[in-house]
Design an enzyme around this catalytic site. Structure first.
Site, PDB file in Angstrom:
ATOM      1  CG  HIS A  19      -2.036   1.016   1.064  1.00  0.00           C
ATOM      2  ND1 HIS A  19      -1.829   2.351   1.268  1.00  0.00           N
ATOM      3  CD2 HIS A  19      -3.336   0.883   0.688  1.00  0.00           C
ATOM      4  CE1 HIS A  19      -2.962   3.006   1.040  1.00  0.00           C
ATOM      5  NE2 HIS A  19      -3.889   2.135   0.685  1.00  0.00           N
ATOM      6  CD  GLU A  50      -5.201   1.004  -3.295  1.00  0.00           C
ATOM      7  OE1 GLU A  50      -6.260   0.498  -2.923  1.00  0.00           O
ATOM      8  OE2 GLU A  50      -4.368   1.484  -2.497  1.00  0.00           O
TER       9      GLU A  50
END
Ligand code: 13P
Length: 234
Positions: free
Chosen positions: A88, A154
């Protein structure tokens, strides 16, 4: 194929909201698959009472006990955690996780029979055609089979900013990623989109052919907002 929603709560939610949230979530009528990634401190509560599979937001890749404050993959597995986010951008940018660490984490997650949700994306001024293959190659070093990996595209500038890339741009980049992984691994990847997804845009995003679902961040720990998002996709 059912669409998938991954809920990344980040540091959202206080303890006195947890059971109310779980009860509400269990009762939302939806055909979508859902994976909930709560804060570590709430993992047990979710595992015991939530109807959906549970993921961790982070893991440590070493088995050595001498890592104060960290949680190992086998500890997560022993609790019943089935998924884990890895790579992430918030971990990469704020906790200095480099490509080698992301790769080590990914390998240790796979080793523990946990399904990785591998997040990756490009910066605003970066050329995705140049950056993403390199990043994916580094993150996937020594990985031979991508069947068990959920990929989450992302873009860095879309995470927690409210800035959603143009739908055509998401389509273009996810088609590129899908093509890249398919040519390398001879398998169509299970690919999601994450970054500034909310009730006003989910419908447009989830219908993009090259993705199988979305990752929702900040809005996902607010049960009212989450219900609105899920209801948009009925
Ligand atoms: P936001 O939905 O808050 O932009 O976060 C996206 C994200 O980080 C999902 O992992």
């Amino acid at each position: 194929m059912k669409k998938l929603l991954v809920l990344n709560h980040k540091m959202g939610m206080l303890y006195d909201e947890v059971y109310y949230y779980i009860d509400k979530l269990n009762n939302i009528d939806t055909d979508m698959d859902i994976i909930v990634c709560p804060s570590n401190i709430y993992l047990e509560a979710f595992l015991e009472t939530c109807d959906y599979p549970i993921g961790s937001q982070n893991v440590h890749y070493e088995m050595d006990i001498n890592n104060t404050g960290e949680i190992s993959t086998i500890q997560l597995k022993s609790l019943g955690v089935e998924y884990s986010l890895v790579g992430h951008y918030e971990r990469v940018s704020k906790f200095h996780e480099n490509e080698k660490i992301v790769n080590e984490k990914l390998l240790s997650i796979v080793d523990a029979n946990i399904f990785p949700i591998l997040c990756f994306g490009e910066g605003e001024s970066e050329d995705y055609r140049e950056v993403l293959p390199k990043k994916l190659d580094a993150y996937l070093k020594e990985v031979e089979n991508i069947e068990f990996i959920i990929f989450a595209y992302e873009p860095e500038y879309a995470i927690g900013t409210g800035i959603l890339p143009n739908i055509n741009r998401i389509k273009e980049v996810t088609e590129f990623i899908s093509g890249y992984l398919e040519s390398k691994y001879h398998k169509k990847p299970n690919l999601l989109y994450g970054g500034s997804v909310d009730s006003s845009n989910i419908k447009d995003i989830i219908n993009i052919d090259s993705i199988n679902g979305v990752v929702i961040g900040e809005e996902s720990s607010n049960i009212v907002e989450l219900e609105k998002i899920i209801n948009e996709v009925k």
